[in-house]
Write an enzyme that holds these catalytic residues in place. Structure first.
Site, PDB file in Angstrom:
ATOM      1  N   ASP A 161       0.877  -1.174   0.000  1.00  0.00           N
ATOM      2  CA  ASP A 161       0.000   0.000   0.000  1.00  0.00           C
ATOM      3  C   ASP A 161       0.910   1.218   0.000  1.00  0.00           C
ATOM      4  OD1 ASP A 161      -2.325   1.623   0.284  1.00  0.00           O
ATOM      5  OD2 ASP A 161      -1.881   1.853   2.409  1.00  0.00           O
ATOM      6  N   SER A 162       0.324   2.386  -0.205  1.00  0.00           N
ATOM      7  CA  SER A 162       1.109   3.614  -0.160  1.00  0.00           C
ATOM      8  C   SER A 162       1.605   3.899   1.265  1.00  0.00           C
ATOM      9  CB  SER A 162       0.264   4.781  -0.650  1.00  0.00           C
ATOM     10  OG  SER A 162      -0.943   4.843   0.072  1.00  0.00           O
TER      11      SER A 162
ATOM     12  N   TYR B 116      -0.740   8.261  -2.820  1.00  0.00           N
ATOM     13  CA  TYR B 116      -0.865   7.861  -4.218  1.00  0.00           C
ATOM     14  C   TYR B 116      -2.083   8.546  -4.872  1.00  0.00           C
ATOM     15  CZ  TYR B 116       2.470   3.879  -3.917  1.00  0.00           C
ATOM     16  OH  TYR B 116       3.584   3.097  -3.804  1.00  0.00           O
ATOM     17  N   GLY B 117      -3.077   8.854  -4.041  1.00  0.00           N
ATOM     18  CA  GLY B 117      -4.369   9.327  -4.546  1.00  0.00           C
ATOM     19  C   GLY B 117      -4.336  10.450  -5.563  1.00  0.00           C
TER      20      GLY B 117
ATOM     21  N   CYS C 237      -4.254  -1.355  -2.064  1.00  0.00           N
ATOM     22  CA  CYS C 237      -4.411   0.085  -2.254  1.00  0.00           C
ATOM     23  C   CYS C 237      -5.345   0.260  -3.453  1.00  0.00           C
ATOM     24  CB  CYS C 237      -3.048   0.692  -2.542  1.00  0.00           C
ATOM     25  SG  CYS C 237      -3.116   2.402  -3.086  1.00  0.00           S
ATOM     26  N   ASN C 238      -6.383   1.027  -3.248  1.00  0.00           N
ATOM     27  CA  ASN C 238      -7.368   1.185  -4.334  1.00  0.00           C
ATOM     28  C   ASN C 238      -6.793   1.951  -5.518  1.00  0.00           C
ATOM     29  OD1 ASN C 238     -10.370   0.383  -3.417  1.00  0.00           O
ATOM     30  ND2 ASN C 238      -9.122   0.928  -1.663  1.00  0.00           N
TER      31      ASN C 238
ATOM     32  N   GLU D 293      -5.176   9.900   9.033  1.00  0.00           N
ATOM     33  CA  GLU D 293      -3.784   9.838   9.498  1.00  0.00           C
ATOM     34  C   GLU D 293      -3.552  10.719  10.715  1.00  0.00           C
ATOM     35  OE1 GLU D 293      -1.378  10.201   5.985  1.00  0.00           O
ATOM     36  OE2 GLU D 293      -1.817   8.128   5.486  1.00  0.00           O
TER      37      GLU D 293
ATOM     38  N   CYS E 174     -11.294   3.096  -0.701  1.00  0.00           N
ATOM     39  CA  CYS E 174      -9.994   3.614  -0.260  1.00  0.00           C
ATOM     40  C   CYS E 174      -9.669   2.914   1.058  1.00  0.00           C
ATOM     41  CB  CYS E 174     -10.061   5.125  -0.041  1.00  0.00           C
ATOM     42  SG  CYS E 174      -8.534   5.798   0.667  1.00  0.00           S
TER      43      CYS E 174
ATOM     44  N   HIS F 133      -8.148   3.766   3.662  1.00  0.00           N
ATOM     45  CA  HIS F 133      -8.258   4.519   4.913  1.00  0.00           C
ATOM     46  C   HIS F 133      -9.706   4.637   5.402  1.00  0.00           C
ATOM     47  CE1 HIS F 133      -4.208   5.704   3.965  1.00  0.00           C
ATOM     48  NE2 HIS F 133      -4.126   6.548   4.971  1.00  0.00           N
TER      49      HIS F 133
HETATM   50  N1  DGL Z   1      -4.092   3.711  -0.076  1.00  0.00           N
HETATM   51  C1  DGL Z   1      -4.725   4.715  -0.876  1.00  0.00           C
HETATM   52  C2  DGL Z   1      -5.945   4.105  -1.573  1.00  0.00           C
HETATM   53  O1  DGL Z   1      -6.517   3.137  -1.117  1.00  0.00           O
HETATM   54  C3  DGL Z   1      -5.132   5.922  -0.077  1.00  0.00           C
HETATM   55  C4  DGL Z   1      -3.966   6.758   0.435  1.00  0.00           C
HETATM   56  C5  DGL Z   1      -3.190   7.430  -0.680  1.00  0.00           C
HETATM   57  O2  DGL Z   1      -3.700   8.353  -1.346  1.00  0.00           O
HETATM   58  O3  DGL Z   1      -2.053   7.003  -0.878  1.00  0.00           O
HETATM   59  O4  DGL Z   1      -6.359   4.601  -2.601  1.00  0.00           O
END
Ligand code: DGL
Length: 266
Positions: free
Chosen positions: A7-8, A39-40, A70-71, A149, A181, A183
């Site tokens: 994941d990010s 990453y978003g 990670c989505n 976060e 997502c 989070h």
């Molecule tokens: N893990 C990212 C997602 O599920 C969310 C956090 C990010 O933007 O990196 O899309």
């Protein structure tokens, strides 16, 4: 079974927890790209490069399968990774879509995610492929990530932001909302408070873990699983001062085997 998962940052821990619950014997090799989070808001090209590097690193750790927890990375890089690497790869989108269609009564489905996930159209496409008549309402909710976060899970500021973002779903009278997502599951109470109990909330972590379990069985049956169970391993690309504490709590671990690496070398 060595399961690679990336994941990010720490959001993928929600998926890791569901996998440990489903497959207590599996050994997780978790990579959190804390040097390059979030990453978003980044482009497809950048996310594809990150996803390839993360995968190369995890494969160097001798994994039996890979989970893209990670989505945004699933939305932008799943097909590329599948065509570039030969190990089984599981994303979080297909399980979330399957789960949403399973529970939604009227197929009026809302999707919230990062700007990248929503812009990619990956969820919209997957849903309409399986249910062409579905009504789909989408909304990127970028502020939810830093709020989680910051630990503002039930904070008045989060409630205010949630009311602003989710109003479109109230007006559209959705019956199901997909948390697209990693989070967002942590904001479930606030989201339910704003939308009301009648809207079903889909968190793809559990469905993803079921999918992982199916693939794990296939690998076991084919006799390719040759690893001994050891401690879960955690790797980060930069310091994240809260990661250890959150991971220990989320995964119910006594201690954490964590190392840092330079992901740009992969
Ligand atoms: N893990 C990212 C997602 O599920 C969310 C956090 C990010 O933007 O990196 O899309």
């Amino acid at each position: 079974m060595r399961i690679g998962i990336f994941d990010s940052g720490l959001g993928g821990l929600t998926v890791a927890a569901a996998i440990i619950n489903e497959l207590p014997d599996a050994q997780l090799i978790y990579f959190g790209d804390t040097a390059r989070v979030p990453y978003g808001p980044k482009s497809q090209k950048t996310i594809q490069k990150f996803a390839e590097q993360n995968t190369r690193f995890l494969i160097s750790k001798n994994i039996d399968m890979l989970v893209i927890a990670c989505n945004t990375a699933s939305a932008y890089a799943l097909s590329l990774l599948k065509s570039s690497f030969s190990i089984p790869i599981i994303d979080v989108i297909a399980p979330g879509v399957k789960s949403a269609l399973g529970v939604s009564k009227d197929a009026i489905i809302g999707i919230i995610g990062t700007i990248g996930t929503i812009k990619s159209g990956a969820y919209q496409e997957a849903l309409t492929r399986l249910k062409p008549r579905a009504t789909i309402v989408v909304k990127p909710c970028p502020l939810f990530v830093p709020l989680v976060e910051e630990g503002f899970l039930n904070h008045p500021v989060t409630k205010l932001v949630a009311r602003e973002y989710l109003d479109v779903f109230k007006r559209a009278k959705i019956d199901t909302l997909v948390l697209a997502c990693t989070h967002y599951p942590l904001l479930k109470p606030v989201i339910t408070e704003v939308l009301g109990n009648q809207v079903l909330i889909v968190d793809s972590a559990i469905e993803t873990a079921r999918e992982v379990s199916l693939i794990a069985n296939e690998i076991r049956l084919s006799g390719k699983d040759n690893s001994e169970k050891g401690m879960h391993e955690f790797y980060l690309s930069d310091v994240d001062y809260s990661f250890s504490e959150i991971a220990i709590k989320a995964l119910n671990l006594g201690e954490l085997d964590m190392q840092y690496l330079n992901i740009e070398e992969y």
